[in-house]
Enzyme design. Structure first.
Site, PDB file in Angstrom:
ATOM      1  N   ASP A 168       0.861  -1.172   0.000  1.00 28.10           N
ATOM      2  CA  ASP A 168       0.000   0.000   0.000  1.00 28.10           C
ATOM      3  C   ASP A 168       0.906   1.233   0.000  1.00 28.10           C
ATOM      4  O   ASP A 168       2.103   1.142   0.290  1.00 28.10           O
ATOM      5  CB  ASP A 168      -0.890  -0.037   1.247  1.00 28.10           C
ATOM      6  CG  ASP A 168      -1.646   1.252   1.471  1.00 28.10           C
ATOM      7  OD1 ASP A 168      -2.334   1.704   0.537  1.00 28.10           O
ATOM      8  OD2 ASP A 168      -1.525   1.822   2.578  1.00 28.10           O
ATOM      9  N   ILE A 169       0.335   2.402  -0.303  1.00 28.68           N
ATOM     10  CA  ILE A 169       1.151   3.626  -0.341  1.00 28.68           C
ATOM     11  C   ILE A 169       0.995   4.442   0.939  1.00 28.68           C
ATOM     12  O   ILE A 169       1.909   4.535   1.755  1.00 28.68           O
ATOM     13  CB  ILE A 169       0.799   4.490  -1.574  1.00 28.68           C
ATOM     14  CG1 ILE A 169       1.209   3.763  -2.862  1.00 28.68           C
ATOM     15  CG2 ILE A 169       1.502   5.842  -1.487  1.00 28.68           C
ATOM     16  CD1 ILE A 169       0.899   4.518  -4.139  1.00 28.68           C
ATOM     17  N   ASP A 170      -0.168   5.055   1.123  1.00 25.58           N
ATOM     18  CA  ASP A 170      -0.358   6.015   2.208  1.00 25.58           C
ATOM     19  C   ASP A 170      -0.393   5.328   3.567  1.00 25.58           C
ATOM     20  O   ASP A 170      -1.242   4.480   3.824  1.00 25.58           O
ATOM     21  CB  ASP A 170      -1.646   6.806   1.979  1.00 25.58           C
ATOM     22  CG  ASP A 170      -1.611   7.573   0.663  1.00 25.58           C
ATOM     23  OD1 ASP A 170      -0.873   8.564   0.580  1.00 25.58           O
ATOM     24  OD2 ASP A 170      -2.293   7.149  -0.290  1.00 25.58           O
TER      25      ASP A 170
ATOM     26  N   GLY B 199      -5.363   2.573  -3.258  1.00 26.97           N
ATOM     27  CA  GLY B 199      -6.631   3.153  -3.657  1.00 26.97           C
ATOM     28  C   GLY B 199      -6.446   4.343  -4.580  1.00 26.97           C
ATOM     29  O   GLY B 199      -7.397   4.840  -5.176  1.00 26.97           O
TER      30      GLY B 199
ATOM     31  N   LYS C 217      -8.693  -4.477  -3.591  1.00 32.56           N
ATOM     32  CA  LYS C 217      -7.279  -4.736  -3.869  1.00 32.56           C
ATOM     33  C   LYS C 217      -7.037  -6.240  -3.985  1.00 32.56           C
ATOM     34  O   LYS C 217      -6.234  -6.687  -4.796  1.00 32.56           O
ATOM     35  CB  LYS C 217      -6.403  -4.162  -2.763  1.00 32.56           C
ATOM     36  CG  LYS C 217      -6.347  -2.649  -2.691  1.00 32.56           C
ATOM     37  CD  LYS C 217      -5.385  -2.204  -1.599  1.00 32.56           C
ATOM     38  CE  LYS C 217      -5.358  -0.693  -1.442  1.00 32.56           C
ATOM     39  NZ  LYS C 217      -4.384  -0.253  -0.413  1.00 32.56           N
TER      40      LYS C 217
ATOM     41  N   ASP D 120      -2.192  -0.642   5.846  1.00 35.61           N
ATOM     42  CA  ASP D 120      -2.551  -0.019   7.124  1.00 35.61           C
ATOM     43  C   ASP D 120      -3.990   0.468   7.199  1.00 35.61           C
ATOM     44  O   ASP D 120      -4.501   0.720   8.285  1.00 35.61           O
ATOM     45  CB  ASP D 120      -1.632   1.185   7.395  1.00 35.61           C
ATOM     46  CG  ASP D 120      -1.987   2.370   6.526  1.00 35.61           C
ATOM     47  OD1 ASP D 120      -2.396   3.421   7.068  1.00 35.61           O
ATOM     48  OD2 ASP D 120      -1.899   2.259   5.294  1.00 35.61           O
TER      49      ASP D 120
ATOM     50  N   ASN E  55      -9.224   0.138   3.626  1.00 35.44           N
ATOM     51  CA  ASN E  55      -9.327  -0.454   2.292  1.00 35.44           C
ATOM     52  C   ASN E  55      -8.289  -1.549   2.070  1.00 35.44           C
ATOM     53  O   ASN E  55      -8.215  -2.137   0.995  1.00 35.44           O
ATOM     54  CB  ASN E  55      -9.223   0.613   1.204  1.00 35.44           C
ATOM     55  CG  ASN E  55      -7.871   1.306   1.168  1.00 35.44           C
ATOM     56  OD1 ASN E  55      -7.141   1.322   2.158  1.00 35.44           O
ATOM     57  ND2 ASN E  55      -7.544   1.903   0.040  1.00 35.44           N
TER      58      ASN E  55
END
Length: 259
Positions: free
Chosen positions: A10-12, A45, A186, A209, A212
């Site tokens: 994931d990114i954020d 997302g 995802k 984290d 989503n």
């Protein structure tokens, strides 16, 4: 020789800190994984255009974006799952009546159905990206959209959840909700990638984290929740690492034996 694994990030709140910075330890870990021979991918997302710079910096060309609705494998589009256009029009009309703006999003751009709104500024600014949505209320016409953003205070999305069974609604900000095709996630996007590449379940890993990420962390066998994740996210993960600010990616990769 180390058996090859695939790792989705994931990114954020996972690759990037709360301030949208990439820790040096995370960048080092990503390149070490690739040097060893592992496949590294992103599962987010975000829209593809919202993390192009990050992909270039980390030299990653496989990603699951829009929570699984737009999937790219090694630079080539592998899977798309656009929004139902009839329901989109009706939801937009209902949102307008409630003074709730919406954002139309495809793989290249995002356009708002109102000229400006405080909710849009407040939520989009937290992403710290180099572009801001412009106004085009007819942007949805004649093109595939993979996600909408609905801007409303917490709890007010319930009326849309009841009225639009074609969609799933996932809150990502106090005034903004992701609107995606029903059942899209995802996890489903990841499945398209691992099926194509042939990775066995025990060689699949994922780090996340957010809310989503729950389906992803529930379905990927070797799942790792960040230390900064919410408790319900940690509850579904196989492992819990340190927070992103505490070198959580590097620590987590060591914990699961990939580094």
């Amino acid at each position: 020789m180390t058996e090859q694994s695939i790792i989705f990030f994931d990114i954020d709140g996972t690759l990037l800190t709360h301030d949208k910075e990439l820790p040096n330890s995370t960048k080092e870990a990503i390149f070490k994984l690739k040097e060893i021979g592992h496949e590294v991918a992103i599962a987010t997302g975000r829209a593809p255009f919202m993390f192009e710079d990050l992909r270039k910096e980390l030299e990653i060309n496989t990603f699951v974006s829009y929570n699984g609705q737009y999937v790219v494998l090694r630079g080539e589009v592998l899977h798309t799952n656009p929004l139902n256009i009839n329901a989109l029009e009706k939801l937009t009309e209902a949102a307008l009546q409630n003074s709730h703006p919406v954002l139309f999003m495809d793989h290249e751009d995002m356009k708002a159905n109102v000229p400006e709104h405080d909710y849009i500024k407040e939520s989009i600014s937290t992403l710290k990206i180099d572009r801001f949505p412009t106004h085009d209320p007819s942007y949805y016409k004649g093109r595939d959209l993979y996600q909408m953003l609905l801007f409303c205070p917490e709890g007010e999305e319930e009326q849309y959840e009841m009225g639009f069974q074609e969609y799933d609604f996932v809150r990502w900000h106090p005034v903004s909700v992701d609107v995606m095709p029903k059942g899209g996630s995802k996890a489903k996007g990841i499945q398209k990638v691992v099926d194509k590449l042939g990775f066995s379940p025990e060689r699949q890993f994922a780090f996340g984290d957010g809310l989503n990420d729950i389906k992803m962390l529930s379905s990927v066998p070797n799942s790792v929740a960040m230390g900064n994740a919410e408790e319900e996210v940690k509850a579904v993960a196989k492992y819990v690492t340190k927070s992103v600010e505490e070198n959580g990616i590097y620590h987590g990769l060591q914990m699961v034996g990939l580094l």
